[in-house]
Design an enzyme around this catalytic site. Structure first.
Site, PDB file in Angstrom:
ATOM      1  N   ASP A 292       0.842  -1.171  -0.004  1.00 38.97           N
ATOM      2  CA  ASP A 292      -0.079  -0.106   0.076  1.00 38.97           C
ATOM      3  C   ASP A 292       0.831   1.216   0.046  1.00 38.97           C
ATOM      4  O   ASP A 292       1.597   1.621   1.077  1.00 38.97           O
ATOM      5  CB  ASP A 292      -0.960  -0.041   1.364  1.00 38.97           C
ATOM      6  CG  ASP A 292      -2.069   0.992   1.285  1.00 38.97           C
ATOM      7  OD1 ASP A 292      -1.795   2.060   0.551  1.00 38.97           O
ATOM      8  OD2 ASP A 292      -2.841   1.028   1.894  1.00 38.97           O
ATOM      9  N   HIS A 323      -3.563   0.383  -2.741  1.00 42.39           N
ATOM     10  CA  HIS A 323      -4.576   1.346  -1.697  1.00 42.39           C
ATOM     11  C   HIS A 323      -6.035   1.129  -2.217  1.00 42.39           C
ATOM     12  O   HIS A 323      -6.367   1.909  -3.261  1.00 42.39           O
ATOM     13  CB  HIS A 323      -4.160   2.566  -1.468  1.00 42.39           C
ATOM     14  CG  HIS A 323      -4.904   3.130  -0.396  1.00 42.39           C
ATOM     15  ND1 HIS A 323      -4.726   3.074   0.982  1.00 42.39           N
ATOM     16  CD2 HIS A 323      -5.770   4.367  -0.530  1.00 42.39           C
ATOM     17  CE1 HIS A 323      -5.460   3.974   1.414  1.00 42.39           C
ATOM     18  NE2 HIS A 323      -6.403   4.543   0.695  1.00 42.39           N
TER      19      HIS A 323
END
Length: 364
Positions: A292, A323
């Site tokens: 992420d 993400h």
């Protein structure tokens, strides 16, 4: 498949392991763009859902005359309604990121939930996503007061339904704050956080990829500029609209106010998402990716000890997914949505079985 579930052993954890182990979404397969998490993030932010959902907006007035908006996803355009007969049994509250950006991914999750018999509704903070701003202030990052009023309203409107919640990205700061402050009185049966931000202050101070930060910053400024006149009595509007980062904007809105200025440190003492994590009393699944680019490296940004010690926190960690991306081929292009909906279904099944076993009355 390629995911790991980190949690404290319990009967609930065993039930969740069995349910997720049978979920087709977690059986592996070919992943799109496995090494390009920033492109996944940009796609998740900008790509609209297919088909576009129809939304019925409801404005809820708060005790201080402020307004929040509840957007009920009714049906995909050109398709029939997926709601169940005789009133809903599962109401799903969807919480966008802290900038109020309702992404295509969040809408896609709502559509998938609608197809499976959930009744999805999006919570929009005051001044966000076209919700009128009737007070000269907005909702701080981790202040759950407005969310509490919305949850109380949903419980009154659907008293016999299980109320569930899912947050996306930085919007998880609001959901986690609410669960911690409310404890066993949260009125929620279960919750899930997709690509959550656990440490708010560190997240703002570390800075974010410009591909993520600038679209959200412009989105916020465009919304706030509509209310420049009413906000002028509370904040320095010139500083606010001249902010060059999300941190500068957050400070201008909530720390450098004209009536009650506060320090950055004091602000986060009241708004850190996990400040009351020990009080959380409903199961919370956190779906996270190790790559992420917004949350940051797992070793620094994931509270691993919390998942090992609390019986209510579950971490589903995947090596890749960006993400909020978690892409795959074919219909339902985000396997993370399928995993979250399977988790919510498993939690509802477990809770109803516990009610029958203990002979608990249904809520009235």
């Amino acid at each position: 498949g390629r995911c790991r579930l980190l949690c404290k052993p319990s009967a609930l954890a065993q039930h969740l392991v069995r349910s997720l182990g049978q979920a087709a979404a977690l059986q592996g397969g070919r992943w799109l763009w496995p090494r390009w998490p920033r492109l996944q993030m940009l796609r998740q932010l900008l790509q609209p859902p297919e088909p576009e959902p129809a939304v019925a907006r409801e404005l809820l007035q708060l005790p201080d005359t402020g307004l929040v908006a509840l957007d009920w996803l009714v049906r995909p355009r050109g398709a029939g309604s997926g709601s169940s007969r005789g009133g809903p049994s599962l109401v799903l509250l969807l919480i966008p990121n802290a900038a109020g950006k309702v992404t295509g991914g969040l809408l896609q999750l709502g559509l998938r939930a609608l197809e499976r018999g959930f009744v999805p509704v999006i919570f929009n903070r005051r001044g966000h996503n076209g919700c009128p701003l009737t007070t000269p202030w907005l909702q701080p990052f981790g202040d759950p007061g407005d969310l509490r009023e919305a949850v109380t309203y949903l419980r009154c409107r659907h008293p016999a339904a299980l109320l569930l919640a899912v947050s996306e990205g930085s919007g998880s700061g609001l959901l986690l704050s609410y669960l911690g402050e409310s404890g066993s009185s949260s009125r929620l049966a279960a919750a899930a956080c997709i690509s959550p931000v656990f440490r708010g202050r560190d997240w703002f101070e570390a800075g974010m990829p410009w591909l993520y930060e600038w679209p959200l910053l412009l989105h916020l400024k465009r919304g706030l500029s509509r209310y420049a006149g009413s906000l002028a009595e509370a904040v320095d509007v010139e500083r606010l609209l001249g902010s060059r980062s999300l941190r500068e904007l957050e400070e201008a809105l909530f720390c450098r106010t004209k009536s009650r200025p506060t320090s950055w440190e004091a602000y986060w003492e009241r708004n850190e998402p996990l400040r009351d994590a020990d009080e959380v009393a409903v199961p919370v699944l956190c779906l996270c990716s190790a790559d992420d680019p917004v949350r940051g490296p797992p070793a620094r940004s994931l509270p691993l000890e919390l998942f090992r010690s609390s019986p209510y926190f579950f971490l589903l960690l995947t090596p890749r997914g960006g993400h909020g991306g978690f892409p795959r081929r074919g219909p339902g292009r985000c396997w993370g949505h399928e995993a979250v909906l399977e988790y919510l279904r498993a939690m509802a099944e477990f809770l109803r079985a516990e009610e029958r076993r203990k002979g608990l009355p249904r809520p009235r």
